[in-house]
Design a protein around this motif. Structure first.
Motif, PDB file in Angstrom:
ATOM      1  N   ALA A 244       0.752  -1.519   0.082  1.00 27.68           N
ATOM      2  CA  ALA A 244      -0.419   0.070   0.358  1.00 27.68           C
ATOM      3  C   ALA A 244       0.679   1.326  -0.145  1.00 27.68           C
ATOM      4  O   ALA A 244       0.246   2.480  -0.559  1.00 27.68           O
ATOM      5  N   ILE A 245       1.720   0.859   0.552  1.00 25.26           N
ATOM      6  CA  ILE A 245       2.387   2.416   1.034  1.00 25.26           C
ATOM      7  C   ILE A 245       3.980   2.416  -0.509  1.00 25.26           C
ATOM      8  O   ILE A 245       3.537   3.642  -1.021  1.00 25.26           O
ATOM      9  N   LYS A 246       4.350   1.588  -0.755  1.00 25.43           N
ATOM     10  CA  LYS A 246       4.714   2.061  -2.465  1.00 25.43           C
ATOM     11  C   LYS A 246       3.666   1.876  -3.437  1.00 25.43           C
ATOM     12  O   LYS A 246       4.076   3.336  -4.292  1.00 25.43           O
ATOM     13  N   MET A 247       3.006   1.899  -3.184  1.00 24.77           N
ATOM     14  CA  MET A 247       1.248   2.453  -4.309  1.00 24.77           C
ATOM     15  C   MET A 247       0.939   4.316  -4.482  1.00 24.77           C
ATOM     16  O   MET A 247       1.023   4.659  -5.410  1.00 24.77           O
ATOM     17  N   LEU A 248       1.548   4.201  -2.800  1.00 27.28           N
ATOM     18  CA  LEU A 248       1.154   5.732  -2.475  1.00 27.28           C
ATOM     19  C   LEU A 248       2.128   6.659  -3.468  1.00 27.28           C
ATOM     20  O   LEU A 248       1.860   7.542  -3.558  1.00 27.28           O
ATOM     21  N   VAL A 249       3.268   6.420  -3.068  1.00 27.60           N
ATOM     22  CA  VAL A 249       4.582   6.595  -3.208  1.00 27.60           C
ATOM     23  C   VAL A 249       4.838   6.592  -5.036  1.00 27.60           C
ATOM     24  O   VAL A 249       5.909   6.906  -5.867  1.00 27.60           O
ATOM     25  N   HIS A 250       3.957   5.312  -5.737  1.00 26.08           N
ATOM     26  CA  HIS A 250       4.727   4.968  -6.894  1.00 26.08           C
ATOM     27  C   HIS A 250       4.597   5.954  -8.317  1.00 26.08           C
ATOM     28  O   HIS A 250       5.001   6.726  -8.830  1.00 26.08           O
ATOM     29  N   ASP A 251       2.668   6.951  -7.718  1.00 23.97           N
ATOM     30  CA  ASP A 251       2.418   8.056  -8.524  1.00 23.97           C
ATOM     31  C   ASP A 251       1.655   9.267  -7.320  1.00 23.97           C
ATOM     32  O   ASP A 251       0.224   9.513  -6.979  1.00 23.97           O
TER      33      ASP A 251
ATOM     34  N   GLY B 118       2.471  12.156  -8.068  1.00 26.73           N
ATOM     35  CA  GLY B 118       1.148  12.797  -8.630  1.00 26.73           C
ATOM     36  C   GLY B 118      -0.804  12.563  -8.561  1.00 26.73           C
ATOM     37  O   GLY B 118      -1.564  13.336  -8.286  1.00 26.73           O
ATOM     38  N   LEU B 119      -1.030  11.507  -8.769  1.00 25.88           N
ATOM     39  CA  LEU B 119      -2.421  10.112  -9.083  1.00 25.88           C
ATOM     40  C   LEU B 119      -2.786  10.619  -7.207  1.00 25.88           C
ATOM     41  O   LEU B 119      -3.687  10.764  -6.999  1.00 25.88           O
ATOM     42  N   THR B 120      -1.737  10.851  -6.592  1.00 27.81           N
ATOM     43  CA  THR B 120      -2.414  10.040  -5.051  1.00 27.81           C
ATOM     44  C   THR B 120      -3.013  11.253  -4.428  1.00 27.81           C
ATOM     45  O   THR B 120      -3.569  12.012  -3.600  1.00 27.81           O
ATOM     46  N   LEU B 121      -1.904  12.773  -4.911  1.00 28.59           N
ATOM     47  CA  LEU B 121      -2.345  14.393  -4.183  1.00 28.59           C
ATOM     48  C   LEU B 121      -4.172  14.410  -4.812  1.00 28.59           C
ATOM     49  O   LEU B 121      -4.709  15.401  -4.441  1.00 28.59           O
ATOM     50  N   ARG B 122      -4.043  13.795  -6.625  1.00 28.62           N
ATOM     51  CA  ARG B 122      -5.183  14.461  -6.778  1.00 28.62           C
ATOM     52  C   ARG B 122      -6.869  13.760  -6.513  1.00 28.62           C
ATOM     53  O   ARG B 122      -7.507  14.003  -6.576  1.00 28.62           O
TER      54      ARG B 122
END
Length: 176
Positions: free
Chosen positions: A5-12, A14-18
């Motif tokens: 889950a952490i890897k998915m959050l920091v992977h993109d 920009g998308l996480t912020l959107r």
């Protein structure tokens, strides 16, 4: 699971912020606005002390509950967007993720059911722990470890029950 889950959050990022930034800002503005409407200037002032204890004003309690409700609904909105992205590769096309009311409603309902199940399990476990402690079934050392065991057990149960949340977010409900 947590590392993924952490890897998915920091992977993109920009998308996480959107998926999270504007909904979070909306929730913050809405909760402040509701708090001010309900409690007035008292909402932004220091807590009042009466007799050495903080005075719980009914308007402050109502403001806090409304802020909690706003944040909870927005967190459900963000979670639906995140689950739909991570499970269905559904990317938001705008700065604010779409508010899929049907999926957010299902997510809210599922989160209430999970919460109530966890509350019931914790209450029953607490009663059993009290009976064990009062009845002398566990010694002082065992009594110290019972809350730790309870938290670990509740964590495992929450992880299992929590699977209904992403299922609700993608429209494939699971039964508890």
């Amino acid at each position: 699971v947590v590392i993924h889950a952490i890897k998915m959050l920091v992977h993109d990022v920009g998308l996480t912020l959107r998926l999270t930034l504007l909904p979070y800002l909306i929730a913050t503005a809405a909760s402040w606005g509701l708090g001010y409407l309900i409690a007035g200037p008292l909402y932004f002032s220091e807590p009042l002390e009466q007799g050495g204890a903080l005075a719980l004003q009914p308007r402050l309690i109502a403001a806090a509950l409304s802020a909690f409700l706003v944040y909870w609904l927005v967190v459900c909105w963000m979670a639906v967007g995140w689950h739909r992205y991570s499970l269905l590769n559904e990317r938001p096309q705008t700065a604010v993720p779409p508010l899929n009311q049907a999926f957010v409603g299902a997510y809210v309902g599922a989160s209430i059911r999970v919460f109530l199940c966890m509350l019931l399990i914790a209450a029953l476990a607490g009663v059993l722990m009290s009976i064990a402690a009062v009845g002398g079934l566990v010694g002082p050392t065992g009594g110290q470890f019972m809350p730790v065991i309870l938290v670990l057990a509740l964590t495992v149960v929450a992880m299992r029950l929590g699977l209904v949340l992403p299922a609700a977010a993608i429209g494939q409900p699971l039964a508890l």
